[in-house]
Design a protein around this motif. Structure first.
Motif: not given
Length: 284
Positions: A144, A98, A79, A101, A140, A151, A112
Motif C-alpha cells: 500500500a 492486493r 475491500w 489495492l 499488504l 489502509l 482503502m
C-alpha cells in the motif's frame, strides 16, 4: 471533513440481503446509479465497495476515476466484505486484497478500507488473533505504501478497541490506520464513546453509523439495526467533535447496514443522515 456515502448502504440494490430480515427491491442499482444518487443527495465523497464490482477491470476503474473527478467527489475504496482476511485464517485472501489495492490506486483513492475479519471469524484469544493477522497485514501495508494508498482497518465486529490499537501500533506504519465505525463496537458490548475516543487518533476513514436496540438476541444483527443518523443511541455529535479534535480531515461516510423497519427507504435514511450531519458540522 467531507460528508460521503458508503455504497454498502444500498447493498440490497446490489444483490445482497440479510437472510430473514430483508427482501429484494423491485429494481437494482449499478455503481453509476449510486454515484448519480450521491451527487443528487449533495455528498462530497463516496466509499465504493469492491464486493459489488469486478476485480482488475481497468476499463471500469479508469471510467470510475473520470466520473468521480467530473463530479468533484472524493473517494474511498472498500475491500473485504464480508470477512476479509477471516481474522488471519485465510492467507489466500491476501491475493484478493492486493488486487483490490491496485483497483484502489487506479480509481484514485488515497484510502482503502479493509476488513481483517468479521463477527464469525474472531478467535477466542487476542494473542492468537494478532499472530495470525500480522503476517498478512505486514506485506499488504508495504505494498500500500508503494502504491501511495493508506489502509484503514475497520472495527468490523471482530476487534475490540484496544486490540485495534495494539494491531496498528505493532505494525507502526503511517500507511495503516483505522476505519472508525461509530456503532460496531456497541454490538460487541463496548461503550461507543470510549471506543470513538480511543480510535479517533488513528482514523483514516469512517463509517458514520447510528443504531438502535430493537430487542431479541444482542449477539445478532437483528438486535442492533441501523437508523438514520441522530435517531439512535450513538452520540454522533461527540464522534465528529473527537474526529475534528484529532485533526481528521477525511471522509465521513454514512453507512446503513440493516435498516430498522419504519424509517423509510435506504435513500431516505441516507438523505436524513446527511442532513443531520450537516447540522452537526455547522456546530463544530
Amino acid at each position: 471533513m467531507k460528508l460521503g456515502i458508503d455504497a454498502y448502504s444500498f447493498h440490497r440494490y446490489f444483490g445482497e440481503l440479510y437472510a430473514g430480515l430483508e427482501t429484494a427491491p423491485d429494481r437494482g442499482m449499478t455503481v453509476w446509479d449510486f454515484i448519480d444518487l450521491s451527487c443528487d443527495l449533495g455528498a462530497e465523497a463516496v466509499s465504493l465497495e469492491s464486493c459489488f464490482l469486478p476485480v482488475g477491470d481497468r476499463e471500469l476503474t479508469t471510467a470510475l476515476a473520470a466520473r468521480l473527478d467530473r463530479a468533484g467527489l472524493d473517494r474511498v475504496w472498500a475491500w473485504g466484505h464480508p470477512r476479509g482476511l477471516q481474522s488471519g485464517a485465510a492467507p489466500q485472501a491476501l491475493d484478493d486484497a492486493r488486487a483490490s489495492l491496485a483497483d484502489a490506486a487506479a480509481v484514485g483513492a488515497r484510502v482503502m478500507r479493509i476488513c481483517a475479519g468479521g463477527r464469525g471469524t474472531r478467535p477466542a484469544l487476542w494473542a492468537d488473533h494478532k499472530a495470525a493477522l500480522l503476517p498478512l497485514l505486514d506485506p499488504l501495508v508495504r505494498e500500500a505504501k508503494a502504491a501511495g494508498v493508506v489502509l484503514a482497518v475497520e472495527n468490523h465486529i471482530d476487534l475490540l478497541a484496544e486490540e485495534m490499537v495494539d494491531l496498528i501500533e505493532t505494525i507502526g506504519s503511517d500507511h495503516l490506520g483505522v476505519c472508525l465505525d461509530t456503532a460496531n463496537n456497541l454490538r460487541m458490548y463496548e461503550n461507543p464513546k470510549a471506543v470513538i475516543r480511543r480510535l479517533a487518533p488513528y482514523a483514516k476513514a469512517t463509517h458514520i453509523k447510528d443504531i438502535e436496540a430493537r430487542g431479541g438476541d444482542p449477539a445478532t444483527m437483528a438486535f442492533w439495526p441501523s437508523v438514520p443518523a441522530g435517531r439512535g443511541v450513538i452520540d454522533l455529535d461527540f464522534a465528529l467533535r473527537e474526529l475534528k479534535a484529532q485533526g481528521y480531515t477525511g471522509v465521513l461516510a454514512v453507512e446503513i447496514d440493516w435498516l430498522s423497519p419504519g424509517y423509510g427507504t435506504e435513500a431516505e435514511a441516507v438523505a436524513e443522515s446527511l442532513s443531520y450531519l450537516r447540522g452537526v458540522m455547522g456546530r463544530l
